[in-house]
Design a protein around this motif. Structure first.
Motif, PDB file in Angstrom:
ATOM      1  N   ARG A  65      26.917  40.232  47.021  1.00 45.52           N
ATOM      2  CA  ARG A  65      26.190  40.627  45.811  1.00 45.52           C
ATOM      3  C   ARG A  65      24.679  40.520  46.030  1.00 45.52           C
ATOM      4  N   CYS A 101      35.115  48.041  44.311  1.00 46.78           N
ATOM      5  CA  CYS A 101      33.759  47.899  44.863  1.00 46.78           C
ATOM      6  C   CYS A 101      33.558  48.847  46.045  1.00 46.78           C
ATOM      7  N   ARG A 114      25.200  49.280  41.115  1.00 42.45           N
ATOM      8  CA  ARG A 114      25.365  48.325  40.011  1.00 42.45           C
ATOM      9  C   ARG A 114      26.851  48.135  39.688  1.00 42.45           C
ATOM     10  N   GLN A 127      29.078  44.701  39.923  1.00 40.47           N
ATOM     11  CA  GLN A 127      29.884  44.202  38.802  1.00 40.47           C
ATOM     12  C   GLN A 127      31.291  43.839  39.263  1.00 40.47           C
ATOM     13  N   GLN A 128      31.865  44.648  40.155  1.00 42.83           N
ATOM     14  CA  GLN A 128      33.207  44.337  40.657  1.00 42.83           C
ATOM     15  C   GLN A 128      33.206  43.051  41.466  1.00 42.83           C
ATOM     16  N   GLY A 182      31.172  40.632  40.898  1.00 45.22           N
ATOM     17  CA  GLY A 182      31.000  39.594  39.884  1.00 45.22           C
ATOM     18  C   GLY A 182      32.300  39.239  39.191  1.00 45.22           C
ATOM     19  N   ARG A 183      33.222  40.193  39.106  1.00 48.73           N
ATOM     20  CA  ARG A 183      34.511  39.918  38.475  1.00 48.73           C
ATOM     21  C   ARG A 183      35.338  38.930  39.291  1.00 48.73           C
ATOM     22  N   ILE A 201      31.197  38.152  35.309  1.00 40.42           N
ATOM     23  CA  ILE A 201      31.277  39.131  34.212  1.00 40.42           C
ATOM     24  C   ILE A 201      32.720  39.539  34.005  1.00 40.42           C
TER      25      ILE A 201
END
Length: 441
Positions: A159, A387, A411, A415-416, A418-419, A424
């Protein structure tokens, strides 16, 4: 304000000791009303524990005080190490229920509060859940690696690399009106994205090894009726789990048994005998046997030693097949020597160790890679695959004309990632994870 929750972290039933945990803003009040004196933080204290209303002595036990935020949940926490009789435990629960603002905890609620207060992340929580369910040494090692943050650390590293690439492209957009969107910046971003794609693709390829460790190596026992499949399953399980008779077609459904072989979980599936038949129920059993074979990591094809050879059905050829000759105790030795498969006997136990060695050999590809596996479950796989798709889309658009589109893909990829760690989009899966936890966890 959150309620103060409490629950026993030790199993039900009589024991020498039982541990009760409490977490929340009323822990100080619990100390005042049930112990009557202050406690030194993170130090075991022998204390008299009394009912908060009647002041009756309930037990004399060890108490530990963990003030927040330096605690497991991030809140004020208490631990009571009391004697493990049912009477003591019931009295302690009843006394805590009398203190306003205190209630019994839901499954996994302590760990959920730790997550909500930033004390852990989602992949580590999955490691805790896997550790609670670990049956073999390999599962324990894999769960501990998750708990130690290997997946989170890797995702955070990826990330951060993505954020660096995005910052580089954002700067190019900011200066694009001056004609200063240099090709070398675009090329640097492209190389960075390709590097990330390569790394993530490598980890995706290894996930199947982690899933085998976590979910077990699936071995289907197949063959014609009366080939000794159920007898072999009982021998492997070391107990009678399947009905064994001389009547053909006794097994109509798939019977599963889990066995620890060399520290690894192996799941054996006994299936219906495969043959031509007009029996509707038996046909359903045969169909289920073929479906089990398609999902297997390994198929054991059983034939009675000395019987007419029968080819392995095409529906079972998706996984490696090991030929097994059963009832070897009933066959002449000279005939056994002419057979190329493993000879076993459910009566004498012959061939069992050889069979275990062959199963370990078949699964060794996954098991040997287990130490390098970081991502181990379907949820993590899905996020990584998504991702990868976002990064591949960004590679198609990375140019001076489409930088804004490239940034949107990047972005979405971030986010993927971050999951996976829970930064998130976690509410839809939190309930499923915490439901696997016990009350005091």
């Amino acid at each position: 304000m959150n309620a103060t929750i409490y629950a026993f972290a030790t199993p039900d039933g009589r024991s020498a000791l039982a541990v009760l945990r409490a977490s929340g803003p009323n822990c100080t009040e619990i100390v005042q009303k049930m112990i009557g004196r202050s406690l030194v933080a993170r130090q075991a204290t022998l204390a008299r524990i009394c009912d908060p209303v009647s002041a009756e002595l309930l037990d004399q036990a060890i108490v530990l005080w963990h003030p927040g935020p330096s605690s497991f949940t991030g809140e004020d926490c208490l631990e009571f190490h009391v004697h493990g009789s049912s009477a003591v435990k019931k009295a302690l629960l009843k006394s805590l229920s009398r203190i306003e603002g205190c209630r019994f905890a839901e499954p996994g609620e302590f760990t959920r509060r730790a997550f909500q207060n930033g004390k852990t992340d989602l992949s580590r929580l999955e490691g805790v859940a896997d550790l609670l369910e670990a049956e073999t040494e390999a599962q324990r090692r894999q769960a501990v690696a998750q708990l130690d943050g290997r997946a989170s650390n890797q995702c955070n590293d990826w990330r951060n690399q993505l954020l660096d690439i995005m910052a580089l492209l954002e700067a190019s957009i900011d200066f694009s009106d001056e004609g200063d969107a240099p090709r070398e910046v675009i090329e640097e971003a492209r190389l960075g994205i390709e590097k990330l794609c390569s790394e993530i693709k490598g980890h995706l390829g290894a996930i199947s090894s982690g899933e085998v460790i976590r979910d077990g190596f699936k071995v289907v026992i197949a063959g014609p009726p009366n080939a000794g499949k159920s007898s072999l399953l009982n021998l492997l399980a070391r107990r009678d789990v399947a009905i064994v008779t001389e009547v053909a077609g006794t097994t109509r459904d798939v019977i599963e048994v889990s066995v620890d072989i060399g520290g690894f979980l192996v799941r054996f599936f006994d299936t219906a005998g495969i043959r031509e038949t007009d029996d509707t129920v038996e046909l359903i059993g045969i169909e289920r046997a073929l479906l089990a074979g398609k999902a297997a990591d390994l198929v054991l094809w059983l034939l009675p030693a000395g019987s007419v050879e029968m080819a392995v059905p095409a529906g079972l050829l998706g996984a490696p097949v090991i030929p097994i000759y059963t009832k070897s105790d009933l066959c002449e030795e000279f005939l056994l020597r002419s057979l190329s498969g493993i000879k076993v006997s459910a009566i004498t136990g012959r061939g069992l160790e050889v069979l275990f060695e062959r199963i370990l050999e078949a699964g060794r590809g996954a098991w040997d890679n287990s130490n390098s596996v970081i991502f181990v479950n379907e949820r993590q796989r899905a996020s990584l695959e998504e991702c990868m798709q976002m990064l591949e889309n960004s590679l198609e658009s990375v140019s001076s004309e489409f930088l804004e589109l490239t940034l949107e893909w990047l972005r979405a990829g971030a986010q993927q990632l971050g999951r996976i760690s829970g930064r998130i989009g976690t509410e839809d899966i939190l309930g499923a994870i915490f439901s696997r936890f016990c009350m005091g966890k």
